[in-house]
Design an enzyme around this catalytic site. Structure first.
Site, PDB file in Angstrom:
ATOM      1  N   HIS A  97      -3.610   7.915   6.097  1.00 12.68           N
ATOM      2  CA  HIS A  97      -3.705   6.574   5.421  1.00 12.68           C
ATOM      3  C   HIS A  97      -5.171   6.173   5.826  1.00 12.68           C
ATOM      4  O   HIS A  97      -5.791   5.660   4.859  1.00 12.68           O
ATOM      5  CB  HIS A  97      -2.737   5.699   5.972  1.00 12.68           C
ATOM      6  CG  HIS A  97      -2.522   4.758   5.206  1.00 12.68           C
ATOM      7  ND1 HIS A  97      -2.575   4.457   3.865  1.00 12.68           N
ATOM      8  CD2 HIS A  97      -2.507   3.207   5.812  1.00 12.68           C
ATOM      9  CE1 HIS A  97      -2.562   2.825   3.817  1.00 12.68           C
ATOM     10  NE2 HIS A  97      -2.543   2.285   4.593  1.00 12.68           N
ATOM     11  N   PHE A 120       2.162  -3.121   4.495  1.00 13.95           N
ATOM     12  CA  PHE A 120       2.354  -4.489   5.091  1.00 13.95           C
ATOM     13  C   PHE A 120       4.101  -4.378   5.276  1.00 13.95           C
ATOM     14  O   PHE A 120       4.889  -3.851   4.567  1.00 13.95           O
ATOM     15  CB  PHE A 120       2.100  -5.609   4.330  1.00 13.95           C
ATOM     16  CG  PHE A 120       0.539  -6.176   4.146  1.00 13.95           C
ATOM     17  CD1 PHE A 120      -0.189  -5.489   4.997  1.00 13.95           C
ATOM     18  CD2 PHE A 120       0.191  -7.088   3.436  1.00 13.95           C
ATOM     19  CE1 PHE A 120      -1.533  -5.895   5.053  1.00 13.95           C
ATOM     20  CE2 PHE A 120      -1.179  -7.319   3.250  1.00 13.95           C
ATOM     21  CZ  PHE A 120      -2.182  -6.761   4.042  1.00 13.95           C
ATOM     22  N   CYS A 168       0.614  -1.323  -0.098  1.00 16.64           N
ATOM     23  CA  CYS A 168       0.065   0.050   0.032  1.00 16.64           C
ATOM     24  C   CYS A 168       0.835   1.060   0.033  1.00 16.64           C
ATOM     25  O   CYS A 168       0.163   2.553  -0.096  1.00 16.64           O
ATOM     26  CB  CYS A 168      -0.920   0.004   1.208  1.00 16.64           C
ATOM     27  SG  CYS A 168      -2.051  -1.338   1.174  1.00 16.64           S
ATOM     28  N   GLU A 218      -1.975   5.369  13.731  1.00 11.15           N
ATOM     29  CA  GLU A 218      -1.741   6.642  12.862  1.00 11.15           C
ATOM     30  C   GLU A 218      -2.181   7.758  13.930  1.00 11.15           C
ATOM     31  O   GLU A 218      -1.309   8.898  13.788  1.00 11.15           O
ATOM     32  CB  GLU A 218      -2.426   6.492  11.698  1.00 11.15           C
ATOM     33  CG  GLU A 218      -2.199   7.804  10.729  1.00 11.15           C
ATOM     34  CD  GLU A 218      -2.665   7.781   9.596  1.00 11.15           C
ATOM     35  OE1 GLU A 218      -2.264   8.246   8.439  1.00 11.15           O
ATOM     36  OE2 GLU A 218      -3.654   6.731   9.030  1.00 11.15           O
ATOM     37  N   LYS A 273     -10.541   7.860   1.983  1.00 14.41           N
ATOM     38  CA  LYS A 273     -10.574   6.411   1.549  1.00 14.41           C
ATOM     39  C   LYS A 273     -12.188   6.046   1.625  1.00 14.41           C
ATOM     40  O   LYS A 273     -12.333   5.267   0.525  1.00 14.41           O
ATOM     41  CB  LYS A 273      -9.912   5.411   2.576  1.00 14.41           C
ATOM     42  CG  LYS A 273      -8.409   5.311   2.079  1.00 14.41           C
ATOM     43  CD  LYS A 273      -7.657   4.242   2.861  1.00 14.41           C
ATOM     44  CE  LYS A 273      -6.313   4.379   2.252  1.00 14.41           C
ATOM     45  NZ  LYS A 273      -5.405   5.438   2.344  1.00 14.41           N
ATOM     46  N   HIS A 278      -9.840   1.582  -0.618  1.00 11.25           N
ATOM     47  CA  HIS A 278      -8.390   1.738  -0.378  1.00 11.25           C
ATOM     48  C   HIS A 278      -7.883   1.024  -1.669  1.00 11.25           C
ATOM     49  O   HIS A 278      -8.146  -0.103  -2.035  1.00 11.25           O
ATOM     50  CB  HIS A 278      -8.118   0.752   0.552  1.00 11.25           C
ATOM     51  CG  HIS A 278      -6.534   0.722   1.207  1.00 11.25           C
ATOM     52  ND1 HIS A 278      -5.659   1.114   0.255  1.00 11.25           N
ATOM     53  CD2 HIS A 278      -5.886   0.241   2.345  1.00 11.25           C
ATOM     54  CE1 HIS A 278      -4.271   1.119   0.891  1.00 11.25           C
ATOM     55  NE2 HIS A 278      -4.317   0.377   2.025  1.00 11.25           N
TER      56      HIS A 278
END
Length: 400
Positions: A294, A386, A164, A305, A323, A328
């Site tokens: 994010h 990830f 991502c 976050e 998002k 996403h």
């Protein structure tokens, strides 16, 4: 061209196609409304027939000519839709700098996997693959090669795939190529399209929501996946004709490697990436007027976050996640959110509101979620992946 400390990388053009739309009017309308009809509830993607919300890049896609039939994938058609929005500046750059002085860098996590899924389905039914199917279509490098072939570009072209944060790292690579003097312009961005592989993979991780995602809410229960393509033409040369002029001011990255899929619970890597971006841009936290988080709407990601943002910025900087308007988009997430930041800056739009049910959790309750005009001339955008692969980008108006 010699470089100077904190030298901005100028954005000469931007094109995108996502659930937000495929032209400026549509994108602005959906941003300001805080909703888009292209976030759709569907039963078509999960193997058990469950419902989930997906962000569909609806609308017309350009045809790919017979000359590039071996490159004719949904991912590349979506990419071409974004690129054709900036075709004139690209052609101008090729003419000015030469095809060998332009780079193409793409971030993706799916490439042409959806076409591979369709090819396998056809094979199971008829023992024949589609006429123009080529295994190369689902390799990660496919889209960067397609762009280079389509425009006749002979400079560096490659793909970055770090889940991502893929298309965030693209901007860091573009910045390095330009400042090293290896190229004069870069076509940089990302593209990812919906496929069953990723949707069922996230479903298997119990990270997928069956309803519209709810970032930074105490009631959040997972992500929506979307598809998008977004690209920018970057150069160290300031575009004379653009007012206001928007640039990549700074970029920061980190790899905390806390877990293969879960972020560091305290946001250590996220904080490091944001601080590095601020340092490179020569800015202080109080110079940032908006943070595009994010904000995936998973329990762990939003909590870490929020903690990291609060440590760096306190609670005075507006924060939201866009998002719910795009889904996403995985490998394209950094690029489509960079494009959103560019639209806010270039067209001087109101800031995107925090789209959730208004019930902030204990970690994000201190964040500023108000919709307002940009009061400080820089935006920070986060992407976390990830393996703890983190990227923060800062866009703004250079003081030069």
């Amino acid at each position: 061209m010699p470089t100077v400390p904190n030298q901005p990388v100028y954005i000469h053009a931007c094109g995108s196609h996502s659930a937000l739309g495929w032209n400026a009017d549509m994108i602005h309308q959906h941003l300001q409304a805080g909703s888009t009809p292209n976030m759709q509830l569907s039963r078509d993607w999960l193997n058990d027939g469950s419902e989930t919300v997906v962000g569909v890049a609806a609308g017309p896609l350009p045809e790919i000519s017979e000359q590039f039939a071996h490159q004719n994938t949904h991912n590349n058609r979506l990419t071409l839709s974004a690129l054709l929005q900036m075709d004139e500046p690209i052609q101008k750059a090729i003419k000015e700098y030469g095809a060998d002085r332009i780079a193409v860098i793409v971030g993706t996590s799916t490439s042409g996997i959806s076409d591979g899924e369709q090819a396998i389905s056809q094979w199971q039914q008829s023992q024949q693959l589609p006429q123009h199917f080529d295994y190369h279509q689902q390799e990660m490098a496919n889209t960067s090669r397609f762009i280079a072939e389509y425009y006749g570009i002979t400079g560096p072209n490659y793909t970055i795939s770090t889940a991502c944060s893929s298309s965030g790292r693209v901007f860091i690579s573009a910045q390095r190529l330009l400042k090293a003097g290896l190229v004069d312009a870069v076509i940089a961005g990302g593209a990812d399209t919906l496929c069953k592989l990723t949707l069922n993979g996230f479903y298997g991780l119990e990270a997928l929501s069956h309803q519209h995602c709810n970032p930074f809410s105490d009631n959040r229960d997972g992500i929506n996946i979307g598809e998008a393509a977004a690209f920018m033409l970057l150069s160290l040369e300031k575009p004379a004709e653009q007012q206001p002029c928007v640039a990549l001011m700074g970029a920061g990255d980190s790899s905390d490697a806390h877990h293969i899929s879960a972020p560091h619970p305290e946001g250590a890597g996220a904080e490091q990436a944001m601080r590095k971006a601020l340092k490179q841009a020569g800015l202080k936290p109080q110079n940032i007027g908006y943070i595009n988080a994010h904000g995936t709407a998973t329990k762990l990601n939003d909590a870490m976050e929020a903690k990291a943002i609060e440590r760096v910025f306190g609670n005075q900087t507006p924060v939201s996640s866009t998002k719910p308007l795009t889904g996403h988009t995985l490998g394209a997430a950094s690029a489509i959110e960079a494009a959103i930041c560019w639209h806010v800056l270039h067209y001087q739009l109101p800031l995107p509101a925090q789209i959730n049910d208004g019930k902030s959790d204990e970690f994000s309750i201190q964040l500023a979620h108000t919709q307002q005009t940009l009061e400080r001339p820089a935006i920070l955008s986060n992407s976390f992946a990830f393996g703890g692969n983190n990227v923060s980008l800062i866009f703004g108006y250079p003081n030069d």
